[in-house]
Design an enzyme around this catalytic site. Structure first.
Site, PDB file in Angstrom:
ATOM      1  N   SER A 203      81.804 -27.585  25.845  1.00 16.38           N
ATOM      2  CA  SER A 203      81.272 -28.824  25.297  1.00 16.38           C
ATOM      3  C   SER A 203      80.051 -28.543  24.416  1.00 16.38           C
ATOM      4  CB  SER A 203      80.950 -29.789  26.440  1.00 16.38           C
ATOM      5  OG  SER A 203      80.710 -31.082  25.963  1.00 16.38           O
TER       6      SER A 203
ATOM      7  N   HIS B  62      88.115 -33.467  29.906  1.00 15.42           N
ATOM      8  CA  HIS B  62      86.927 -32.678  29.544  1.00 15.42           C
ATOM      9  C   HIS B  62      86.294 -31.978  30.745  1.00 15.42           C
ATOM     10  CE1 HIS B  62      83.942 -31.850  26.416  1.00 15.42           C
ATOM     11  NE2 HIS B  62      82.977 -32.050  27.301  1.00 15.42           N
TER      12      HIS B  62
ATOM     13  N   ASP C 104      91.142 -35.548  26.606  1.00 15.93           N
ATOM     14  CA  ASP C 104      89.675 -35.537  26.602  1.00 15.93           C
ATOM     15  C   ASP C 104      89.177 -36.867  26.030  1.00 15.93           C
ATOM     16  OD1 ASP C 104      86.931 -35.099  25.992  1.00 15.93           O
ATOM     17  OD2 ASP C 104      87.294 -32.943  25.855  1.00 15.93           O
TER      18      ASP C 104
END
Length: 283
Positions: free
Chosen positions: A149, A260, A226
Site C-alpha cells: 500500500s 487490500h 480492493d
C-alpha cells in the site's frame, strides 16, 4: 550500540527482534523490527546474509507485516534477513497527529512535520547505514525492497530513485500515482506544501519516466476486490512505464477476488519472496 533490543521472539526457526534507536535524521526515537533467519545463528554459515527491506502501509506499524504477512518462512527458506521500519515517528504532539503512521516515505518540508518526518532520508541515510554497522553478518550490498500500500509506494519511490542500491523491487497494492488522487494530494500538500512541482519527486508514475537503472522487472500484485483500487490506479503506472527503460518490465498481476488486507498480502508473500531470492542470488 545504535539499537536497543526491546523484545525478541523465536519465530519459524529464527528470531524477530523489536528494536529502537535514536534517529539523527528524524531527531527522535524510531522503532523497527528485524527478522533474522536461522542461518544468521548457524556458526557453520559463514557467508553474510542478503536483506529484504519491507515497508508498511498507511497507519501501520512494523508489527503489521511481522505478525500478519508471514514473511519468516520464506526468509528461512532462502536465507535472507528482513528489515521492517516504522511508517513514521511516534511523537506525542497533537500538531503531528495527521502524520502519525502516515510518513509517506518522503522528507517533509512544512511545519510542524519538517523537524521529524524525513522517512525517505531516514531509511537511506540513517536506518540502513546503522544496520550495516551493527549487524555485520548482514550484506546490505545484496538487498531488495518491497512494501504494501503506502509502503508499496515507498518501495517504488526508493527503488526508482536509487536503483543501484537494490537487486529487485516488488509491491502489494501500491499507491502508484499519489499526486493524481485526493488522498495522495492531501498528504503531499500537508508535508510538502502547495508547490506541486516538488511532489513529483515522490510519485512513482513520474519517477519511472526518468528511471536510468538496471533493466530488471518490478513485480506488483493487486487484488481485484480492493476497495481502494481507484486510488491505487496500477494501470496508470503501467502506462507511465511505456517508452521508458522499464517498458515491458512491470509485471502487474491481478489477484481475482482479493482485497487490500493481509489475507491478500500473506497469500502472495511466497511468490514475491521467491522473486527477490532469484535476484539476491539465493535460488
Amino acid at each position: 550500540m545504535a539499537f536497543t533490543i526491546e523484545e525478541s521472539f523465536a519465530s519459524f526457526g529464527g528470531k524477530m527482534l523489536k528494536l529502537s534507536h535514536e534517529s539523527t535524521v528524524n531527531n527522535c526515537k524510531m522503532n523497527l523490527n528485524l527478522y533474522l533467519p536461522h542461518q544468521y545463528f548457524d556458526p557453520d554459515h559463514k557467508e553474510q546474509l542478503p536483506v529484504l527491506l519491507f515497508l508498511s502501509g498507511l497507519n501501520s506499524t512494523p508489527d503489521n507485516i511481522s505478525e500478519k504477512a508471514y514473511v519468516p518462512p520464506s526468509a528461512n527458506k532462502y536465507g535472507f534477513a528482513v528489515i521492517l521500519p516504522d511508517t513514521s515517528p511516534r511523537l506525542e504532539d497533537e500538531r503531528l497527529k495527521n502524520g502519525i503512521g502516515a510518513g509517506m516515505y518522503l522528507d517533509a518540508t512544512q511545519e510542524p512535520w519538517s523537524k521529524n518526518f524525513h522517512m525517505y532520508s531516514y531509511i537511506l541515510k540513517d536506518l540502513l547505514p546503522s544496520i550495516r554497522k551493527e549487524y555485520t553478518k548482514l550484506n546490505l550490498d545484496r538487498m531488495s525492497i518491497c512494501g504494501h500500500s503506502m509502503g508499496g509506494m515507498g518501495a517504488l519511490i526508493i527503488y526508482l530513485r536509487n536503483p543501484v542500491l537494490f537487486k529487485s523491487c516488488s509491491a502489494f497494492a501500491p499507491l502508484t500515482h499519489p499526486i493524481g488522487v485526493k488522498n495522495g494530494q492531501k498528504y503531499f500538500k500537508l508535508f510538502l506544501g502547495a508547490d506541486e512541482s516538488k511532489w513529483t519527486n515522490y510519485d512513482p508514475s513520474c519517477l519511472i519516466k526518468h528511471y536510468d537503472g538496471p533493466k530488471r522487472p518490478i513485480l506488483i500484485h493487486q487484488g481485484t476486490s480492493d476497495q481502494g483500487i481507484k486510488d491505487l490506479i496500477p494501470e496508470y503506472f503501467l502506462e507511465a512505464s511505456k517508452g521508458t527503460k522499464l517498458d515491458g518490465l512491470i509485471h502487474l498481476k491481478y489477484a481475482e477476488g482479493y482485497d487490500h488486507a493481509y489475507y491478500f498480502v500473506s497469500t502472495f508473500v511466497p511468490e514475491q519472496c521467491e522473486f527477490h531470492a532469484k535476484y539476491l542470488g539465493l535460488s
